[in-house]
Enzyme design. Structure first.
Site, PDB file in Angstrom:
ATOM      1  N   SER A   1      41.344  22.528  35.252  1.00 21.07           N
ATOM      2  CA  SER A   1      41.837  21.912  36.486  1.00 21.07           C
ATOM      3  C   SER A   1      42.893  20.866  36.192  1.00 21.07           C
ATOM      4  O   SER A   1      42.821  20.165  35.181  1.00 21.07           O
ATOM      5  CB  SER A   1      40.700  21.270  37.272  1.00 21.07           C
ATOM      6  OG  SER A   1      41.242  20.619  38.415  1.00 21.07           O
TER       7      SER A   1
ATOM      8  N   HIS B   1      33.613  22.501  41.316  1.00 19.07           N
ATOM      9  CA  HIS B   1      34.703  21.505  41.354  1.00 19.07           C
ATOM     10  C   HIS B   1      35.653  21.850  42.508  1.00 19.07           C
ATOM     11  O   HIS B   1      36.028  20.989  43.307  1.00 19.07           O
ATOM     12  CB  HIS B   1      35.436  21.526  40.003  1.00 19.07           C
ATOM     13  CG  HIS B   1      36.784  20.862  40.010  1.00 19.07           C
ATOM     14  ND1 HIS B   1      37.892  21.426  40.623  1.00 19.07           N
ATOM     15  CD2 HIS B   1      37.209  19.684  39.505  1.00 19.07           C
ATOM     16  CE1 HIS B   1      38.920  20.618  40.482  1.00 19.07           C
ATOM     17  NE2 HIS B   1      38.539  19.557  39.804  1.00 19.07           N
ATOM     18  N   ASN B   2      36.030  23.102  42.603  1.00 17.21           N
ATOM     19  CA  ASN B   2      36.967  23.504  43.656  1.00 17.21           C
ATOM     20  C   ASN B   2      36.346  23.389  45.046  1.00 17.21           C
ATOM     21  O   ASN B   2      37.031  23.060  46.011  1.00 17.21           O
ATOM     22  CB  ASN B   2      37.459  24.932  43.416  1.00 17.21           C
ATOM     23  CG  ASN B   2      38.463  25.003  42.278  1.00 17.21           C
ATOM     24  OD1 ASN B   2      38.540  24.099  41.447  1.00 17.21           O
ATOM     25  ND2 ASN B   2      39.226  26.072  42.220  1.00 17.21           N
TER      26      ASN B   2
ATOM     27  N   GLU C   1      36.625  19.934  45.984  1.00 15.86           N
ATOM     28  CA  GLU C   1      38.052  19.710  46.301  1.00 15.86           C
ATOM     29  C   GLU C   1      38.354  20.143  47.750  1.00 15.86           C
ATOM     30  O   GLU C   1      39.036  19.427  48.488  1.00 15.86           O
ATOM     31  CB  GLU C   1      38.878  20.527  45.292  1.00 15.86           C
ATOM     32  CG  GLU C   1      40.362  20.462  45.441  1.00 15.86           C
ATOM     33  CD  GLU C   1      41.047  21.436  44.463  1.00 15.86           C
ATOM     34  OE1 GLU C   1      40.648  21.524  43.284  1.00 15.86           O
ATOM     35  OE2 GLU C   1      41.979  22.129  44.905  1.00 15.86           O
TER      36      GLU C   1
ATOM     37  N   LYS D   1      33.532  24.976  37.330  1.00 11.67           N
ATOM     38  CA  LYS D   1      34.893  24.914  37.902  1.00 11.67           C
ATOM     39  C   LYS D   1      34.875  25.351  39.371  1.00 11.67           C
ATOM     40  O   LYS D   1      35.575  24.789  40.214  1.00 11.67           O
ATOM     41  CB  LYS D   1      35.847  25.798  37.086  1.00 11.67           C
ATOM     42  CG  LYS D   1      37.249  25.960  37.713  1.00 11.67           C
ATOM     43  CD  LYS D   1      38.053  24.665  37.677  1.00 11.67           C
ATOM     44  CE  LYS D   1      39.261  24.568  38.569  1.00 11.67           C
ATOM     45  NZ  LYS D   1      40.216  25.601  38.653  1.00 11.67           N
TER      46      LYS D   1
HETATM   47  P1  NAP Z   1      50.663  32.744  38.190  1.00  8.84           P
HETATM   48  O1  NAP Z   1      51.691  31.680  38.045  1.00  8.84           O
HETATM   49  O2  NAP Z   1      50.561  33.496  39.446  1.00  8.84           O
HETATM   50  O3  NAP Z   1      50.854  33.767  36.973  1.00  8.84           O
HETATM   51  C1  NAP Z   1      50.030  34.857  36.853  1.00  8.84           C
HETATM   52  C2  NAP Z   1      50.131  35.410  35.444  1.00  8.84           C
HETATM   53  O4  NAP Z   1      49.218  36.502  35.380  1.00  8.84           O
HETATM   54  C3  NAP Z   1      51.508  35.951  35.088  1.00  8.84           C
HETATM   55  O5  NAP Z   1      51.745  35.699  33.731  1.00  8.84           O
HETATM   56  C4  NAP Z   1      51.357  37.453  35.364  1.00  8.84           C
HETATM   57  O6  NAP Z   1      52.208  38.268  34.580  1.00  8.84           O
HETATM   58  C5  NAP Z   1      49.933  37.651  34.922  1.00  8.84           C
HETATM   59  N1  NAP Z   1      49.320  38.824  35.534  1.00  8.84           N
HETATM   60  C6  NAP Z   1      49.081  39.041  36.842  1.00  8.84           C
HETATM   61  N2  NAP Z   1      48.500  40.237  37.015  1.00  8.84           N
HETATM   62  C7  NAP Z   1      48.364  40.769  35.781  1.00  8.84           C
HETATM   63  C8  NAP Z   1      47.835  41.995  35.289  1.00  8.84           C
HETATM   64  N3  NAP Z   1      47.318  42.884  36.132  1.00  8.84           N
HETATM   65  N4  NAP Z   1      47.857  42.200  33.944  1.00  8.84           N
HETATM   66  C9  NAP Z   1      48.384  41.284  33.100  1.00  8.84           C
HETATM   67  N5  NAP Z   1      48.908  40.116  33.507  1.00  8.84           N
HETATM   68  C10 NAP Z   1      48.891  39.872  34.820  1.00  8.84           C
HETATM   69  O7  NAP Z   1      49.196  32.183  37.875  1.00  8.84           O
HETATM   70  P2  NAP Z   1      48.689  30.720  37.509  1.00  8.84           P
HETATM   71  O8  NAP Z   1      48.824  29.849  38.707  1.00  8.84           O
HETATM   72  O9  NAP Z   1      49.257  30.282  36.213  1.00  8.84           O
HETATM   73  O10 NAP Z   1      47.126  31.037  37.349  1.00  8.84           O
HETATM   74  C11 NAP Z   1      46.575  31.743  36.248  1.00  8.84           C
HETATM   75  C12 NAP Z   1      45.069  31.632  36.383  1.00  8.84           C
HETATM   76  O11 NAP Z   1      44.700  30.241  36.374  1.00  8.84           O
HETATM   77  C13 NAP Z   1      44.499  32.186  37.690  1.00  8.84           C
HETATM   78  O12 NAP Z   1      43.212  32.686  37.470  1.00  8.84           O
HETATM   79  C14 NAP Z   1      44.412  30.950  38.575  1.00  8.84           C
HETATM   80  O13 NAP Z   1      43.451  31.086  39.602  1.00  8.84           O
HETATM   81  C15 NAP Z   1      44.012  29.899  37.566  1.00  8.84           C
HETATM   82  N6  NAP Z   1      44.341  28.515  37.909  1.00  8.84           N
HETATM   83  C16 NAP Z   1      45.502  28.182  38.541  1.00  8.84           C
HETATM   84  C17 NAP Z   1      45.778  26.846  38.820  1.00  8.84           C
HETATM   85  C18 NAP Z   1      47.065  26.420  39.484  1.00  8.84           C
HETATM   86  O14 NAP Z   1      47.151  25.243  39.884  1.00  8.84           O
HETATM   87  N7  NAP Z   1      48.056  27.284  39.617  1.00  8.84           N
HETATM   88  C19 NAP Z   1      44.862  25.855  38.442  1.00  8.84           C
HETATM   89  C20 NAP Z   1      43.708  26.232  37.768  1.00  8.84           C
HETATM   90  C21 NAP Z   1      43.456  27.562  37.509  1.00  8.84           C
HETATM   91  P3  NAP Z   1      53.630  38.795  35.148  1.00  8.84           P
HETATM   92  O15 NAP Z   1      54.613  37.721  34.822  1.00  8.84           O
HETATM   93  O16 NAP Z   1      53.896  40.042  34.386  1.00  8.84           O
HETATM   94  O17 NAP Z   1      53.467  39.033  36.623  1.00  8.84           O
END
Ligand code: NAP
Length: 472
Positions: A129, A186-187, A190, A183
């Site tokens: 987070s 936590h959400n 939030e 986690k």
């Molecule tokens: P994001 O910016 O939407 O990026 C998604 C990533 O996943 C990209 O690298 C994408 O690759 C890849 N991806 C999507 N579908 C895929 C598939 N079928 N096979 C292989 N790769 C795939 O995501 P993010 O916000 O960094 O979040 C990543 C994870 O962390 C998620 O589970 C999210 O819920 C969690 N998270 C996010 C946050 C936040 O604030 N954003 C905070 C905590 C946790 P491509 O470039 O090829 O599309």
């Protein structure tokens, strides 16, 4: 060429920042992304001149890592993680370790830990987070899996995590899917706090007639207090102070009033319902988002009832922090934490996670979205009594409830008469009032159930199971 210390898959918002964090802390890295163009773009941009190399294929990625390999997956949760594991596992060797840092469903993690560990790989389900900034500068991390797998990544994650006065914001959470469960909760908390602050905004605007700057000043004052100082209050102040560059008006007034909900809020409530733990403040926040998303329906329904025509009521002097409103928000935040902790306690009992609630309070004090000064009090409460039945009966929190309940009652009653929805504040009042009631009316529910279905009932004055022929 020497092998990289650490591997990252998924150069999205989180992955990109986490790998820069690891590299800054001395871990040379190799990155892989499904779409290679994004890897190239990263290496030419933010990743340039760093101890980070890119791999176009997964075999190249695996070959570039030192053993045992430590691989963090930051991709979309769900099927993509299973697909990735299926592709990666034939390339791994005994002792290699996969970390899922996304928001995975904890039962999926439970299954994956068992599967991967049975094949002599390590598997950690780790909640992360802090958003993009936290990922880069130091997030709060909640890793679960086997102790041995955690020991293999402790040096890495404790270096990357946010730091507070008593240590890094990461600890071994427990076995199986416990890290992802923590986690998820936590959400859920939030969700609660965001909705509480949205309700406060609505009341400050529609009851007290404040503009964004005046509201931001109130929030700024709240953020100086032990009870409300937090990241979410801090960013709410910023949002309310921000003006639309075109019109100079409060920017927030131009935003569509519909919020979505992603997996974790829903999973918190689903788990709570399944485990029999009341989480009404969090549930109200989830419902509020769902209801807000019915925007078309609401717009058609609004003229049918002339709401918000009721009397204005006194929310207190803004210069003095609007005491009743502040008290109501403090109690609703306390209720969100209390409900989340109660849910963690029940999950720990059911799954034998052996969670350390004081340690969870500690790792939430920095880096994460719900970080707040209040978490020191939560940590202290569970340090003093690890088996506390509910945070609200800890002496410090109980004193808060005694002192601030009149304010919460005043605000909820006033909002009801003014025709304004306050789902989280209202649910909090019901939660507190019910929890501290020695007698609730469920005796009558039992009578009805026995009347129509012969379900029997227990009596307060003698043991045993009873049935009455209620109907003539
Ligand atoms: P994001 O910016 O939407 O990026 C998604 C990533 O996943 C990209 O690298 C994408 O690759 C890849 N991806 C999507 N579908 C895929 C598939 N079928 N096979 C292989 N790769 C795939 O995501 P993010 O916000 O960094 O979040 C990543 C994870 O962390 C998620 O589970 C999210 O819920 C969690 N998270 C996010 C946050 C936040 O604030 N954003 C905070 C905590 C946790 P491509 O470039 O090829 O599309």
């Amino acid at each position: 060429m020497s092998k990289a210390h650490f591997g990252l898959i998924g150069l999205g918002v989180m992955g990109e920042n986490l790998v820069l964090n690891a590299e800054r802390n001395g871990f040379s890295s190799v990155v892989y992304n499904r779409t290679f163009a994004k890897t190239q773009e990263f290496l030419a941009g933010r990743g340039a001149g760093k101890q980070i190399v890119g791999a176009e294929t997964l075999p190249e990625f695996i070959a570039a890592l030192e053993r045992p390999r430590r691989i963090l997956m930051m991709v979309k949760a769900g099927q993509p993680i299973d697909d990735l594991i299926a592709t990666l596992s034939p390339l791994l060797e005994e002792g290699d370790l996969l970390i899922d840092g996304g928001n995975s469903l904890y039962t999926d993690t439970e299954r994956r830990v068992a599967e991967l560990e049975s094949r002599s790989f390590g598997y950690i389900g780790m909640g992360v987070s802090g958003g993009a900034k936290g990922a880069l500068e130091g997030p709060s991390m909640m890793p679960g899996g086997t102790r041995a797998a955690y020991d293999a990544i402790e040096g890495l994650v404790s270096t990357m995590a946010a730091k507070v006065s008593d240590g890094p914001c990461v600890t071994y959470i427990g076995p199986g899917g416990s890290g992802h469960f923590v986690k998820t909760v936590h959400n859920g908390i939030e969700y609660g706090i965001e909705q509480i602050l949205a309700e406060a905004y609505d009341l400050m605007k529609r009851v007290a007639g404040l503009d964004g700057t005046a509201m931001a000043d109130v929030l700024g004052g709240w953020n100086q207090s032990e009870e409300l100082a937090s990241f979410l209050v801090e960013i709410t102040e910023v949002c309310l102070r921000t003006k639309d560059p075109e019109t100079g008006q409060d920017l927030v007034e131009f935003l569509v009033d519909a919020a979505g909900q992603k997996g974790t809020g829903l999973w918190t409530v689903e788990s709570a319902l399944n485990m029999g733990v009341p989480v009404p403040t969090i549930y109200a926040a989830l419902n509020a988002r769902v209801l807000s998303s019915l925007r078309e329906e609401r717009l058609k329904a609004a003229p049918l009832l002339a709401l918000s025509a009721g009397p204005r009521f006194d929310l207190g002097d803004p210069g003095d922090g609007m005491p009743p409103l502040r008290d109501a928000c403090i109690l609703a935040c306390i209720a969100s934490y209390a409900q989340g902790m109660a849910l963690l306690q029940e999950a720990s009992r059911l799954h034998d996670y052996q969670l350390d609630f004081a340690a969870i309070g500690q790792i939430w004090k920095g880096g994460c979205i719900i970080r707040a000064r209040l978490l020191q009090r939560i940590q202290d409460a569970y340090t003093f009594d690890a088996a506390l039945p509910n945070l609200m009966v800890d002496p410090w929190f109980l004193a808060q409830i005694r002192q601030r309940l009149p304010g919460l009652r005043h605000v909820v009653a006033g909002a009801a008469l003014a025709g304004l929805p306050v789902p989280c504040l209202g649910s909090t009042l019901d939660y507190i009032t019910s929890y501290f009631s020695g007698r609730l009316p469920q005796n009558l529910v039992q009578a009805m159930r026995d009347c129509f279905g012969s379900h029997t009932y227990e009596r307060t004055d003698c043991p045993g199971s009873f049935h009455t022929e209620w109907l003539p």
